[in-house]
Scaffold this motif. Structure first.
Motif, short mmCIF file in Angstrom:
data_model
loop_
_atom_site.label_atom_id
_atom_site.label_comp_id
_atom_site.label_asym_id
_atom_site.label_seq_id
_atom_site.Cartn_x
_atom_site.Cartn_y
_atom_site.Cartn_z
N PRO B 353 44.11 34.92 44.23
CA PRO B 353 44.52 36.25 45.09
C PRO B 353 43.70 36.11 46.51
O PRO B 353 42.87 35.21 46.86
CB PRO B 353 43.55 37.00 44.19
CG PRO B 353 42.39 36.00 43.40
CD PRO B 353 43.04 34.85 43.64
N ALA B 357 43.56 42.72 48.50
CA ALA B 357 44.77 43.08 47.68
C ALA B 357 45.99 42.38 48.53
O ALA B 357 47.09 42.68 48.24
CB ALA B 357 45.04 44.20 47.42
N THR B 382 46.94 37.34 41.54
CA THR B 382 47.06 38.52 42.47
C THR B 382 47.30 39.79 41.77
O THR B 382 46.59 40.69 42.23
CB THR B 382 48.21 38.04 43.51
OG1 THR B 382 48.08 37.02 43.98
CG2 THR B 382 48.15 38.86 44.64
N THR B 384 46.33 40.64 38.87
CA THR B 384 45.21 41.18 38.08
C THR B 384 44.23 41.55 39.13
O THR B 384 43.50 42.54 38.88
CB THR B 384 44.68 39.60 37.56
OG1 THR B 384 45.80 38.97 37.11
CG2 THR B 384 43.47 40.20 36.37
N PHE B 385 44.24 41.16 40.15
CA PHE B 385 43.10 41.50 41.09
C PHE B 385 43.62 42.73 41.89
O PHE B 385 42.78 43.80 42.22
CB PHE B 385 42.92 40.50 42.21
CG PHE B 385 41.96 39.27 41.93
CD1 PHE B 385 42.31 38.63 40.81
CD2 PHE B 385 40.83 39.31 42.56
CE1 PHE B 385 41.11 37.61 40.30
CE2 PHE B 385 39.95 38.35 42.32
CZ PHE B 385 40.17 37.54 41.08
N GLN B 386 44.94 42.75 42.09
CA GLN B 386 45.46 44.42 42.62
C GLN B 386 45.23 45.49 41.56
O GLN B 386 44.92 46.59 42.10
CB GLN B 386 46.89 44.07 42.69
CG GLN B 386 46.97 43.40 44.14
CD GLN B 386 48.44 43.02 44.37
OE1 GLN B 386 49.24 42.88 43.62
NE2 GLN B 386 48.64 42.48 45.73
N TYR B 388 42.74 45.63 39.56
CA TYR B 388 41.40 45.68 39.18
C TYR B 388 40.71 46.95 39.95
O TYR B 388 40.84 47.24 41.06
CB TYR B 388 40.45 44.68 39.62
CG TYR B 388 39.22 44.43 39.14
CD1 TYR B 388 38.69 43.86 37.86
CD2 TYR B 388 37.99 44.62 40.05
CE1 TYR B 388 37.30 43.88 37.54
CE2 TYR B 388 36.66 44.69 39.86
CZ TYR B 388 36.37 44.13 38.39
OH TYR B 388 34.96 44.13 38.45
N LEU B 395 35.05 41.96 44.05
CA LEU B 395 35.39 40.66 43.83
C LEU B 395 35.41 39.71 44.59
O LEU B 395 35.72 38.51 44.38
CB LEU B 395 37.33 40.99 43.34
CG LEU B 395 37.41 41.70 42.08
CD1 LEU B 395 38.95 42.10 41.85
CD2 LEU B 395 36.90 41.34 40.78
N MET B 401 36.09 34.61 46.98
CA MET B 401 35.61 35.21 45.70
C MET B 401 34.19 35.34 45.23
O MET B 401 33.59 34.37 45.61
CB MET B 401 36.49 34.67 44.69
CG MET B 401 38.01 35.12 44.53
SD MET B 401 38.69 34.48 43.19
CE MET B 401 38.64 32.58 43.53
N GLY B 405 34.78 38.01 41.01
CA GLY B 405 36.46 37.38 41.00
C GLY B 405 36.62 36.27 40.44
O GLY B 405 37.44 35.83 39.78
N LEU B 408 36.59 37.00 36.77
CA LEU B 408 38.19 37.65 36.27
C LEU B 408 39.14 36.46 36.22
O LEU B 408 40.05 36.48 35.22
CB LEU B 408 38.55 38.65 37.51
CG LEU B 408 39.48 39.57 37.32
CD1 LEU B 408 39.23 40.56 36.10
CD2 LEU B 408 40.06 40.58 38.37
#
Lengths: 512, 436
Positions: B353, B357, B382, B384-386, B388, B395, B401, B405, B408
């Motif tokens: 990621p 985002a 990516t 998953t991070f978006q 979150y 993160l 990160m 992060g 995750l």
């Protein structure tokens, strides 16, 4: 231009070289020019303000001297305000009004508007008057750097001349007194008699400013490097912790709140004394001596002792031009102390928490005064305070009072300060962070090592002088030759750069 | 106080000696004095340097120079280098003898070990967090407890190095990672990785091998840019001061200061900074009321952490670079797959990621297509991070990160690697029985 900036480390060597290479007649004009370049590098138009105030005060000084000379000769140099002629008094009032008017306009006008509006709105609420809510007018004013300092210097000049001191007749000398760059922004608040005597190089006078002395160079350079280390390696690193801890949106644990408060306590000392060292060092390298401003204030044994050691040039100014004119210790000593400190607090900034900080110190000084009289009457107490344990207790208690004061000083509002004190002494609320955030940040910071280095250095420099009555604010390395001195200077300079955080910060006292 | 008188003949003897010795005596004394002064100067200089080195080592300052030039791959980590990292986040780390930011690993692995190699750039290297908090170590711990590993000893090896492009990642895999006989190779892809294949730009981090495609679509490695830089004044300075860069804290400080001064002067030249104008204080109270959100890697006010660095909109010039350099990128990925195949390892492509985002959607699609066509597993972090939402656990620092992060990603890899691990372990179980 900050003393700890790259700009200054280009500016100062250039000025230094030109100053000592130029012919004697050009030295003072050159220094004056450099001072204006230094000041105008920030906001050029404010150079005009300094120049205008200098011109006005110069003229008023001469006028005051004229009135003085027409008075009885026996009144000279000893005349109090009550003995002044009407002309002198009116001229002095006019001069003070101009200086204070400038200070009030630039520094306090928005604060006064806001306070007045708050008071009006409170009255409306209190008396249930049907009226729309008042909104404070806010003027877009940028506070000229160092205005509080040079206005105090002008006031001291006018009052002293009105009392019979000889005025400065050379306009360049006077302009230099007002604009001298090493002390221009945050002091020390100079006394013109002392400063101008150094510039007076006429035959038969003891002026020392224009003579190159290698001792001045060594001492000056040592002071600059010492100040740089204090500011960059210690104060700037502590600032990060203090700024995080004093963030109103953060709920810290009790331990972290203590760390934030202690970080600020030491930040403000190392920041301001670092600035002063660099200023005094720069001046000394130009052959001019500036007054001391600090003498290990956190080793003070009482609040009054603290004010003899902290920002000495301000506290002596307040004593001479506020406390004594108010009546000093002759009558209503406690009231005079309280009022002096209240106004001293307001001088630091146009915000209620500065006023409360001043009031707190005023009240503590009054209490100190009362406690001294109690101690004097009690043999047991006198004996206790004479012992080492008594001295340590006094130091610790004074330090505690000082840090309480700093909370009021640094917090955004009085409410925030009270909340922090509650957290420190009564524990944190449920919302507080459970993990030690600032403690972790502190252990990761290089400031701990920097502080240890400083402590070793301070001990080495001061131990031989520890038994003397007054500890000078570190004047080290005098007996060492250049063979040791040069590598040592290089080490200090590299260490200061090494410990510096990525983001440098401005000096705290620049905003006052 | 009693003063001891000087013996009357002492002076005379001294004067006689001067007369007798003449100029030779005076000269030798002056010479001796000069030698003493020189000795004192040199010894005080040495003592000062040692003292400063000691203080800086205790404080962990001046340890941020940890990359050295390598003729084949551009740069590698200095083996056994101790690093205290404060530039972004915070960590204390030790580079191992093979130049990895990890513990020591033997080249040979035991039979009950499942070894995963992770190759990538600074996102894998993860100097911003301690080793215990980076996703490689977290993955190692979680897979060790995961039933899918069937009680095997799981080792996750971190081969990440700052500023590597995908070509250097390929060389890192080929030259080093394969020697450790990994069962699975995770090739990480940062957002916009393709455009870093372009040889544009200058300085230390652009002096590296460049790959292009030949007429038969074969990879051609070109060292011209690296060689030119090594002959430049900057390159010569870096090469000639290699020992100091590896061993001296003072040098680390000086290099950082020089870098900052250069940046400052560049800012002045570009008109972004003004000489001398550093005070902008308008208030008469503390302007830093809000305080920093993150101090030395600790999130003091997590909600206020923002990551404004990267654009949230895809930039057209990145699109051009993608079109131009994707064929090389694809070929490099293919070569990596072949390398993995040669050692019997499974390759997994992981899209890492980006802060804010941000995603280069086209590039992600191309990577996914490559994975599908070549039978490579593809994990997209990516998304998953978006998705979150927890603001209390940011993160990212900026731009790498944070520990949250890394956690995750480790969790996601722990789940999504399961089929690959299962397949690999099944293969391992079958192979011995076939050989029997």
């Amino acid at each position: 231009m900050l003393f700890n900036s790259l700009s200054y480390f280009i500016f100062f060597p250039v000025v230094f070289a030109l100053y000592w290479l130029s012919p004697r007649a050009l030295k003072k004009p050159l220094l004056l020019l450099a001072s204006y370049v230094f000041y105008m590098s920030w906001i050029p138009k404010y150079g005009l303000l300094v120049a205008a105030l200098t011109g006005v005060n110069y003229a008023i000084g001469l006028l005051l001297a004229k009135f003085q000379s027409s008075q009885q000769p026996d009144n000279h140099a000893t005349s109090s305000v009550s003995r002044m002629s009407t002309g002198t008094r009116l001229t002095l009032i006019f001069g003070l009004a101009i200086n204070l008017g400038c200070l009030i306009y630039f520094k306090y006008v928005n604060f006064l508007f806001a306070t007045a509006t708050d008071a009006l709105n409170s009255c409306v609420k209190l008396f249930h008057v049907k009226a729309p809510e008042f909104y404070a007018i806010t003027l877009d004013i940028i506070l000229p750097l160092g205005i509080s300092f040079f206005v105090f210097e002008f006031i001291h000049y006018l009052v002293d001349v009105a009392k019979g001191e000889k005025p400065v007749r050379n306009p360049i000398d006077f302009a230099l007194f007002a604009a001298f760059f090493p002390s221009q922004i945050a002091g020390p608040i100079k006394r013109f008699e002392n400063f101008n005597a150094q510039l007076d190089t006429r035959s038969g006078h003891t002026g020392t400013a224009l003579k190159f002395r290698s001792t001045d160079m060594h001492a000056g350079l040592a002071l600059i490097l010492q100040g740089l280390f204090k500011k960059v390696a210690i104060a700037d690193n502590l600032a990060i912790l203090a700024n995080a801890g004093f963030n109103p949106a953060v709920n810290l644990s009790t331990g972290d709140t203590w760390i934030a408060v202690l970080a600020f306590t030491f930040q403000i000392y190392f920041d301001f004394s670092g600035y002063t060292d660099m200023g005094r060092g720069s001046a000394q390298m130009l052959g001019i001596s500036l007054p001391d401003n600090f003498n290990f204030p956190y080793l003070a044994k009482s609040i009054s002792d603290f004010w003899r050691r902290w920002h000495i040039s301000l506290s002596t100014w307040l004593r001479d031009y506020l406390y004594i004119p108010l009546g000093g210790g002759r009558a209503n000593k406690n009231r005079n102390l309280f009022l002096t400190m209240l106004l001293g607090g307001l001088w630091h900034g146009a915000a209620m928490h500065f006023v409360v900080w001043g009031a707190f110190h005023g009240a503590m000084l009054a209490l100190n005064n009362w406690y001294d009289s109690v101690v004097n009457k009690s043999t047991a107490l006198t004996k206790f305070h004479g012992q080492i344990a008594g001295k340590i207790c006094a130091c610790l208690f004074t330090f505690l009072l000082v840090i309480i004061g700093w909370i009021l000083f640094r917090a955004d509002t009085v409410t925030q300060a009270l909340n922090m004190m509650q957290t420190m002494f009564l524990g944190a609320g449920e919302k507080a962070a459970t993990s030690p955030l600032l403690w972790t940040a502190l252990t990761r910071s290089p400031v701990v090592t920097a502080l240890l280095i400083y402590c070793c250095y301070a001990s080495l420099c001061c131990l031989p002088k520890f038994r003397s009555e007054k500890l000078p604010e570190l004047q080290p390395l005098d007996p060492l030759g250049w063979t040791v001195r040069i590598p040592f200077y290089a080490v200090v300079a590299i260490a200061a750069i090494a410990f510096a955080p990525t983001q440098p910060s401005s000096f705290i006292y620049f905003q006052f | 106080m009693i003063k001891t008188p000087t013996p009357p003949n002492a002076k005379t003897e001294h004067a006689d000696a001067l007369q007798v010795g003449g100029a030779t005596g005076t000269n030798s004394r002056t010479k001796n004095k000069q030698i003493v002064i020189l000795a004192v100067a040199v010894s005080s200089l040495i003592i000062s340097i040692l003292m400063l080195e000691f203080c800086l080592a205790v404080a962990g300052v001046g340890e941020e120079e940890y990359l050295k030039r390598d003729p084949e791959i551009g740069w590698v980590m200095m083996p056994k280098k101790h690093i205290t990292w404060r530039h972004e986040g915070y960590s204390i780390a030790q580079v191992n003898s093979a130049g990895m930011l990890d513990r020591e690993f033997p080249l040979e692995k035991s039979k009950d070990t499942l070894r995963i190699a992770v190759v990538g750039d600074s996102y894998v290297e993860a100097l911003q967090v301690s080793r215990e908090q980076n996703f490689c170590k977290l993955l190692e711990d979680s897979l060790g407890k995961n039933a899918v590993a069937r009680g095997k000893n799981v080792e996750v090896l971190n081969f990440g190095i700052s500023a590597y492009n995908i070509a250097q990642i390929y060389l890192r895999l080929k030259n080093l990672a394969v020697k450790y006989h990994p069962d699975i190779v995770i090739v990480t892809e940062s957002v916009d990785a393709t455009r870093y294949l372009s040889p544009e730009g200058g300085g230390f981090f652009r002096a590296r091998p460049n790959f292009t495609l030949g007429q038969d679509k074969e990879l051609i490695c070109n060292y011209d840019k690296q060689n030119a830089w090594l002959q430049s004044p900057e390159g010569l300075r870096v090469r000639s001061t290699a020992w100091l860069r590896e061993n001296s804290h003072i040098w680390g400080v000086a290099a950082k200061a020089a870098e900052q001064a250069t940046m400052y002067m560049d800012e002045i030249k570009r008109g972004h900074a003004k000489f001398g104008a550093t005070v902008t204080d308008k208030k008469t109270t503390f302007e830093t009321a809000k305080g920093p959100a993150c101090v030395n890697g600790v999130f003091i006010q997590p909600e206020a952490t923002s990551s404004p660095r990267m654009p949230s909109v895809f930039l057209p010039r990145y699109q051009e670079a993608l079109v131009k350099w994707w064929p090389v990128h694809r070929k490099l990925l293919f070569e990596m797959k072949e390398e993995c195949k040669a050692i019997g390892a499974e390759m997994v492509l992981v899209r890492l990621p980006q802060v804010n985002a941000y995603d280069n959607v086209t590039e992600t699609k191309l990577l996914k297509r490559f994975a599908t066509r070549n039978g490579v597993s593809f994990i997209d972090a990516t998304k998953t991070f978006q998705l979150y939402k927890d603001k209390t656990a940011p993160l990212f620092y900026d731009p790498h990160m944070s520990e949250h992060g890394h956690r995750l990603i480790a969790n996601q890899l722990n789940e999504e690697l399961a089929p690959v691990i299962r397949k690999k372990l099944d293969e391992k179980a079958v192979l011995p029985s076939i050989s029997k």
